[in-house]
Structures are given as C-alpha cells and as structure tokens.
Motif scaffolding. Structure first.
Motif, PDB file in Angstrom:
ATOM      1  N   TRP A  62     -63.244  49.452  67.688  1.00 37.85           N
ATOM      2  CA  TRP A  62     -63.394  50.910  67.739  1.00 37.85           C
ATOM      3  C   TRP A  62     -62.300  51.538  68.593  1.00 37.85           C
ATOM      4  O   TRP A  62     -61.696  52.552  68.220  1.00 37.85           O
ATOM      5  N   ALA A  65     -59.019  51.606  66.749  1.00 29.09           N
ATOM      6  CA  ALA A  65     -58.974  52.689  65.771  1.00 29.09           C
ATOM      7  C   ALA A  65     -58.718  54.029  66.457  1.00 29.09           C
ATOM      8  O   ALA A  65     -57.949  54.865  65.952  1.00 29.09           O
ATOM      9  N   ARG A  66     -59.329  54.253  67.604  1.00 23.99           N
ATOM     10  CA  ARG A  66     -59.098  55.495  68.344  1.00 23.99           C
ATOM     11  C   ARG A  66     -57.652  55.561  68.845  1.00 23.99           C
ATOM     12  O   ARG A  66     -57.028  56.631  68.843  1.00 23.99           O
ATOM     13  N   ALA A  69     -55.448  56.673  66.059  1.00 29.33           N
ATOM     14  CA  ALA A  69     -55.561  58.112  65.820  1.00 29.33           C
ATOM     15  C   ALA A  69     -54.804  58.910  66.880  1.00 29.33           C
ATOM     16  O   ALA A  69     -54.150  59.922  66.580  1.00 29.33           O
ATOM     17  N   VAL A 142     -53.471  54.353  61.101  1.00 32.74           N
ATOM     18  CA  VAL A 142     -54.857  54.756  61.356  1.00 32.74           C
ATOM     19  C   VAL A 142     -55.776  54.145  60.306  1.00 32.74           C
ATOM     20  O   VAL A 142     -56.833  53.592  60.621  1.00 32.74           O
ATOM     21  N   ILE A 143     -55.375  54.248  59.024  1.00 33.97           N
ATOM     22  CA  ILE A 143     -56.183  53.654  57.963  1.00 33.97           C
ATOM     23  C   ILE A 143     -56.280  52.141  58.151  1.00 33.97           C
ATOM     24  O   ILE A 143     -57.355  51.547  57.951  1.00 33.97           O
ATOM     25  N   ILE A 146     -58.785  51.588  60.915  1.00 31.01           N
ATOM     26  CA  ILE A 146     -60.150  51.880  60.477  1.00 31.01           C
ATOM     27  C   ILE A 146     -60.658  50.760  59.574  1.00 31.01           C
ATOM     28  O   ILE A 146     -61.815  50.325  59.680  1.00 31.01           O
ATOM     29  N   PHE A 149     -61.561  48.007  61.722  1.00 27.38           N
ATOM     30  CA  PHE A 149     -62.844  48.270  62.372  1.00 27.38           C
ATOM     31  C   PHE A 149     -64.005  47.969  61.430  1.00 27.38           C
ATOM     32  O   PHE A 149     -64.975  47.295  61.807  1.00 27.38           O
ATOM     33  N   ASN A 150     -63.910  48.457  60.187  1.00 29.60           N
ATOM     34  CA  ASN A 150     -64.958  48.154  59.205  1.00 29.60           C
ATOM     35  C   ASN A 150     -65.037  46.663  58.916  1.00 29.60           C
ATOM     36  O   ASN A 150     -66.123  46.108  58.715  1.00 29.60           O
TER      37      ASN A 150
END
Length: 458
Positions: A62, A65-66, A69, A142-143, A146, A149-150
């Motif tokens: 997480w 991912a932040r 961003a 970013v993608i 993410i 993260f997923n």
C-alpha cells in the motif's frame, strides 16, 4: 568500531544502545487496531479479512502504491513555474591594485555593506515533450504499483486459504489417527478376550499391543503436524503465534462444484485481469515514455525568467564617508537552452531506453505464456483433485464396511488376526486419504482462482 577478529562475535561499544532501543520500540509498539476475539471461531473468510488488515506485506505494498502516486504529483509539478525568494547580506573590504599615479601607495580600498532581497521566477515554456513523457512514465508506474498492491492482496488471500485447508487436512489426520488408535485398542481388547477363552494365541495379543503402540506414535506425530500447520496459518494471517484465536472446523464444508467453464475461457479471463500481467504492461508503458523523453532531449528548451530585487546598502572609498543606496532592480527575458554536442550521451541514452523497452516487452510476452501454462495446470489440477476426492470418499465407505465385517468375523473366529489388522490399517489410511483429498480439492480450487486473477478483484 570494527570486530578485532573474524572468528567470533563481538560486542561493539554501541551495540547495547541499539539493543535497548529495539526493546523500547517493541514495548512502545501500538497494539493492532484489529482485535482477535478469543470467543469467535474464525473461518477462511474471517481469516482472510483479518490478514488483509494485519499482514505487514499488504501495508508495505500500500505504501509503495502511495509513493508512486506522490511521484506523479512531483512530475506534474514540473509544469508550474519556480518562484524563489532569496536575500544576500554582505560586509566586504576590498583592496585592489591601482597605479601610483592615481592613488599614492598603489592600493585602492573600498568598504561596502549591503543587503539584496530578491524574488526570481523561472518557467519552462517549451521542452518538446520532456515533461509530458515524465508524467506518462510516473502514471504508468502508479498503475504498476496498484497492480502490485492487488497482486499482494491476492497472494495473501491465497496463502491464508492454502494454509487454512492445510490445517484442516492436518486436523483430519489427527481425527483419523485418533480413530485408528481407538480401533487398535478395540482390536487389542478383542484379542485379549479371545486369548482368555483360548481362541487366540499370545503372538496375536502381542501384535495387537504393537499395533496400539504404532498408532499411538502416529497420533502424536499428527498432533505435532497440526501445530506446525497452525503456526503457518497464523504467519500467513500476520498475527503472532501466541495470539489466542479459535480456528473453525470446516471438515463438513461442501466441496466446490465441478468446473463448468472451459480452460480457454479461464485463460482469456486471466490475460485481462491478472495483476502481474497488468504490472508488466504498465512497466512497458513506462519504458515507452522513457524512450520519448530520451528523444526529446535532442531538442532545445525555452524558459522565461524574471527577477525583482532591492539593493540596500552603503559604500565608502578610502577614508571617505559612507554613501548609501536604496534602489529597486529588476529584469525579465527569455532563455533558450540547446545542447549541440554532449559526447553522444543523448544517443546512447536513447539506445539504452529502447533496449530497456524491448526487454520489458519480452518480459510481458514471457509472463503471458507463463500465465497460460499456469491456468492450464491449475485447471487440470482442480479437476483431478475433485475426482480424487470422490474416489477417496468411495474408498473410505468401502474400508469402513470392510473393517466392520472383518472385525465381526474375527470376534466369531471366522477371520484371522492378520486379516483384521490389515482391515484396520486400511481404514486408517482411507480416513487420512479422505481428509487430504478434501483439503486438496478446496486448495486446488483456490489455486485455480489464483491463476486466473479472480482472487485479486477489488
């Protein structure tokens, strides 16, 4: 500060301070906001929910991912002008040589004291796509983050599911071992009864006791394996071994239905939603943006610049009195920057970026091929596991009937001790196989969902 020799540990002077700080940080560590209710029996869904909120790996993913961003915000900030406020204060004594015909002694001396507060602005007006490529690269990253993260969420879900059913299988082995021990004791009692009526020999009684000792050992071994499986499950959830938590028994949980979709449908779904493939694609997009940026470096940059400042100070020459100044100064203009030759640095950067892009594209193609193979294998493994469970259930039913019939025959002197011992061992093995097959069917179903990316759906 270095160890004096390589052959033994060394207590460095500052090591106790770090040990104490580590101990203090552990005591000051805030307790998790997620509470474990010792009165609640946690099934797979509850444990998955608990793991997604407590497992440190999900929090690390997480944060990554932040960070990605935030990096996009940094890249987008390059479109804005830069405004800088600065102030320079100086007290200076400056001697300088000068002809003696002008100043006796040949030295000119000046003293100055001044402060210059300034406000400057610089704005890139044109850079031929450098900033746009940078923003595109960070947005692709970013993608990628993410998707990572997923993907980490999917790994946690699958790990908890797998270890939960491994614990279920270990519990099933304990039940089977306990039942085998009970059967061995029943057989021992029957052998003793037959010996008292002179219908059995002493070797039969001794063999029955041997069977009790063997099944007792297997029972203790199954208990140890259950504890190991429990520790593995708690690790996957992300809670410490000493946490009091009750794990639900799902030995009677309905098994998943047979796979109704075709493997081609599963492959198509995997190629559109697997987090690792999405991350690879995003990496390719980021590398393409890097190539555009490297090519844009061949072109000039056009910048607008302006500044306003105040010159506040005083100056004296030789022994004269100070003369003050308090004036405003400013400037504004355009600056064109164009690197004409840099030792082929830009050309090599373009070649490097193109090579990295091709590498990322090859990695994506390889990941797709690997995903297809994984889906095929998981699909077949799930089908085989379901078939094995049905066969194991039929074997258990047959073994139970065989044991009851053989034991009854032995009690009436119509079957030998080797026959009834073999039936008892076969029943114990069938019970273990049934529990293992049930857990395998559930685990392989989860593995199939993992291979298609279904576990990572938001």
């Amino acid at each position: 500060m270095a160890p004096p020799s390589p052959d033994r540990p060394w207590r460095a002077p500052d090591l106790p301070k770090y040990s104490a700080a580590l101990s203090d940080s552990e005591r000051a560590r805030p307790s998790s906001q997620v509470r474990v209710d010792p009165q609640t029996k946690y099934g797979p869904n509850e444990l998955i929910d608990l793991a997604q909120r407590t497992n440190p790996e999900t929090r690390m993913a997480w944060e990554r991912a932040r960070q990605a961003a935030i990096a996009t915000g940094l890249a987008e900030g390059t479109y804005y002008p830069t405004l800088v406020a600065a102030a320079t204060g100086v007290v200076a004594h400056a001697p300088a040589p000068i002809p003696t015909t002008v100043v006796p002694g040949g030295v000119f001396k000046a003293d100055t004291q001044f402060v210059i507060p300034a406000l400057s602005l610089e704005w890139v007006l044109l850079d031929f796509g450098r900033r746009g490529a940078l923003v595109d690269a960070t947005q692709a990253q970013v993608i990628e983050a993410i998707a990572g993260f997923n993907g980490k969420q999917q790994q946690v879900v699958f790990a908890v599911t797998r270890d939960f059913y491994s614990l279920s299988a270990a519990r099933g082995k304990v039940v089977a071992a306990r039942a085998a021990l009970d059967s061995a004791r029943t057989l021992e009692e029957a052998a003793l009864a037959r010996k008292q009526h002179e219908l059995a020999t002493l070797p039969e009684v001794l063999q029955a006791r041997e069977e009790v000792a063997r099944t007792s050992y297997l029972f203790d071994d199954a208990l140890a394996a259950e504890q190991d499986a429990r520790m593995a499950l708690l690790e996957s959830v992300g809670i410490r071994p000493g946490t009091p938590i009750e794990i639900a028994d799902v030995s009677q949980q309905p098994l998943p239905s047979a796979l109704e979709e075709s493997v081609d449908q599963a492959v198509d779904r995997a190629l559109t939603q697997r987090p690792d493939l999405l991350a690879r694609l995003a990496s390719v997009r980021a590398k393409q943006a890097d190539v555009r940026k490297a090519r844009a470096d061949y072109w000039p940059r056009l910048l607008a610049r302006s500044a306003v400042a105040g010159n506040i100070g005083q100056l004296k020459v030789e022994d004269s009195a100070y003369q003050g100044v308090h004036e405003l100064q400013y400037d504004a203009g355009l600056r064109l920057e164009w690197t004409l030759f840099d030792g082929f640095e830009r050309r090599n950067k373009v070649h490097l970026a193109e090579s990295v892009q091709k590498e990322a594209e090859s990695e994506l193609d390889h990941a797709k091929d690997k995903a297809v193979r994984e889906v095929w294998k998981a699909y077949n493994d799930a089908k085989v596991a379901l078939a094995k469970q049905k066969a194991a259930a039929a074997l258990l039913s047959a073994s139970e009937e065989s044991w009851r019939a053989t034991f009854e025959s032995y009690q009436h002197g119509l079957a030998t001790f080797p026959d009834v011992r073999e039936a008892q061992r076969s029943l114990a093995s069938a019970r273990t196989l049934d529990q293992a097959a049930r857990a395998e069917a559930l685990t392989q179903s989860a593995a199939f969902a993992f291979s298609t990316g279904d576990l990572a759906r938001p």
